[in-house]
Design a protein around this motif. Structure first.
Motif, short mmCIF file in Angstrom:
data_model
loop_
_atom_site.label_atom_id
_atom_site.label_comp_id
_atom_site.label_asym_id
_atom_site.label_seq_id
_atom_site.Cartn_x
_atom_site.Cartn_y
_atom_site.Cartn_z
N LEU A 54 -5.58 -2.30 4.69
CA LEU A 54 -5.81 -0.89 4.40
C LEU A 54 -6.75 -0.22 5.39
CD1 LEU A 54 -6.08 -1.02 0.51
CD2 LEU A 54 -4.07 -0.59 1.91
N ARG A 76 -1.44 0.83 -13.95
CA ARG A 76 -1.17 1.92 -13.00
C ARG A 76 -0.63 3.15 -13.73
NH1 ARG A 76 -1.10 0.69 -7.52
NH2 ARG A 76 -1.06 -1.52 -6.92
N VAL A 86 -9.54 -0.21 -4.95
CA VAL A 86 -8.94 -1.53 -4.75
C VAL A 86 -9.42 -2.46 -5.86
CG1 VAL A 86 -8.74 -3.53 -3.23
CG2 VAL A 86 -8.75 -1.23 -2.25
N VAL A 123 -14.25 2.80 0.17
CA VAL A 123 -13.45 2.18 -0.88
C VAL A 123 -14.35 1.65 -1.98
CG1 VAL A 123 -12.06 0.11 -1.35
CG2 VAL A 123 -11.43 1.64 0.51
N PRO A 134 0.83 -1.20 0.00
CA PRO A 134 0.00 0.00 0.00
C PRO A 134 0.86 1.24 0.00
CG PRO A 134 0.04 -0.99 2.18
CD PRO A 134 0.75 -1.93 1.26
N PRO A 135 0.39 2.32 -0.64
CA PRO A 135 1.17 3.55 -0.65
C PRO A 135 1.24 4.16 0.73
CG PRO A 135 -1.01 3.93 -1.57
CD PRO A 135 -0.89 2.45 -1.33
N GLY A 157 -1.56 6.46 2.65
CA GLY A 157 -2.80 6.19 1.93
C GLY A 157 -3.94 5.90 2.87
N LEU A 158 -4.63 4.78 2.63
CA LEU A 158 -5.82 4.49 3.40
C LEU A 158 -5.50 4.26 4.87
CD1 LEU A 158 -7.76 2.18 0.95
CD2 LEU A 158 -8.02 4.60 1.32
N THR A 165 -4.77 6.95 -8.76
CA THR A 165 -3.90 5.98 -8.10
C THR A 165 -4.73 4.81 -7.61
OG1 THR A 165 -2.35 7.69 -7.37
CG2 THR A 165 -2.32 5.61 -6.15
N ASP A 207 -5.03 2.01 -4.99
CA ASP A 207 -4.46 1.81 -3.67
C ASP A 207 -3.96 0.39 -3.45
OD1 ASP A 207 -5.05 4.41 -2.03
OD2 ASP A 207 -6.85 4.04 -3.21
N ALA A 208 -4.59 -0.59 -4.06
CA ALA A 208 -4.14 -1.98 -3.93
C ALA A 208 -4.72 -2.80 -5.06
CB ALA A 208 -4.56 -2.58 -2.59
N GLY A 243 -11.13 5.38 -1.97
CA GLY A 243 -9.96 4.61 -2.33
C GLY A 243 -10.33 3.59 -3.38
#
Length: 198
Positions: free
Chosen positions: A131, A90, A64, A21, A9-10, A13-14, A99, A101-102, A62
């Motif tokens: 997350l 991506r 996913v 999400v 995960p960035p 982020g979350l 972006t 997130d996952a 977010g």
């Protein structure tokens, strides 16, 4: 290939601020479904995908991706090719300020007895634990009954991408249906808006 997210995960982020999400199928929802896509150069975003994802990001969601990739188990997709496909996805989305997130992957075949092949909840359960989001407050967008089944398994709103015939034939039935991701997101976000008083 591990059956969890293909990238960490960035940071910031979350985990930093839990939020709603959107759970997104990949093939047939974000990109053209060519059947066991194994070549990054053949990855093609569907009409409405960028606009829909951008709309979700602007609404504070977010993103996913949850994708069955049994081509790995079947020997039709190399793990490094799948990673390259996701890198390309991506990059294409990042060009629009989007972006992911996952990305959660199920690399198993239908008879492998895993807990993550849709409609089973494993991919979402892992992403939520990592997350920090509530699957029951998520919206799932997908083009197959297994996607809608996953939404039902985790308590998410279920939105089907497809024509009216697909929606009528889908079991379990979706909460909403639309022909592309942008229109699906518009409907889902409208559903979340409080009704005007009076």
């Amino acid at each position: 290939m591990p059956h969890s997210a293909d990238t960490p995960p960035p940071s910031g982020g979350l985990d930093a601020a839990p939020r709603r999400v959107a759970l997104l199928d990949r093939d047939g929802t974000i990109n053209l479904d060519t059947g066991y896509l194994a070549d990054p150069d053949r990855f093609e975003l569907l009409p409405g995908a960028v606009a829909g994802l951008r709309r979700l990001v602007d609404a504070g969601f977010g993103l996913v991706v949850v994708t069955n990739q049994s081509g790995i188990a079947r020997g039709l997709i190399r793990p490094d090719a799948l990673a390259a496909i996701h890198q390309r996805m991506r990059a294409m989305l990042a060009a629009h300020g989007i972006t992911i997130d996952a990305i959660e992957i199920c690399p198993h075949g239908p008879d492998d007895g895993c807990d993550c092949r849709k409609p089973l909840a494993g991919m979402v359960t892992r992403a939520a634990a990592r997350l920090g989001f509530d699957p029951g407050r998520a919206i799932l967008f997908g083009d197959k009954p297994s996607d809608i089944g996953l939404a039902r398994a985790v308590g998410a709103m279920a939105v089907l991408i497809g024509d009216t015939t697909a929606a009528a034939a889908c079991h379990p039935a979706p909460d909403l249906a639309a022909p592309d991701l942008d229109q699906a997101v518009r409907l889902a976000l409208a559903r979340l808006q409080p009704s005007p008083a009076g």
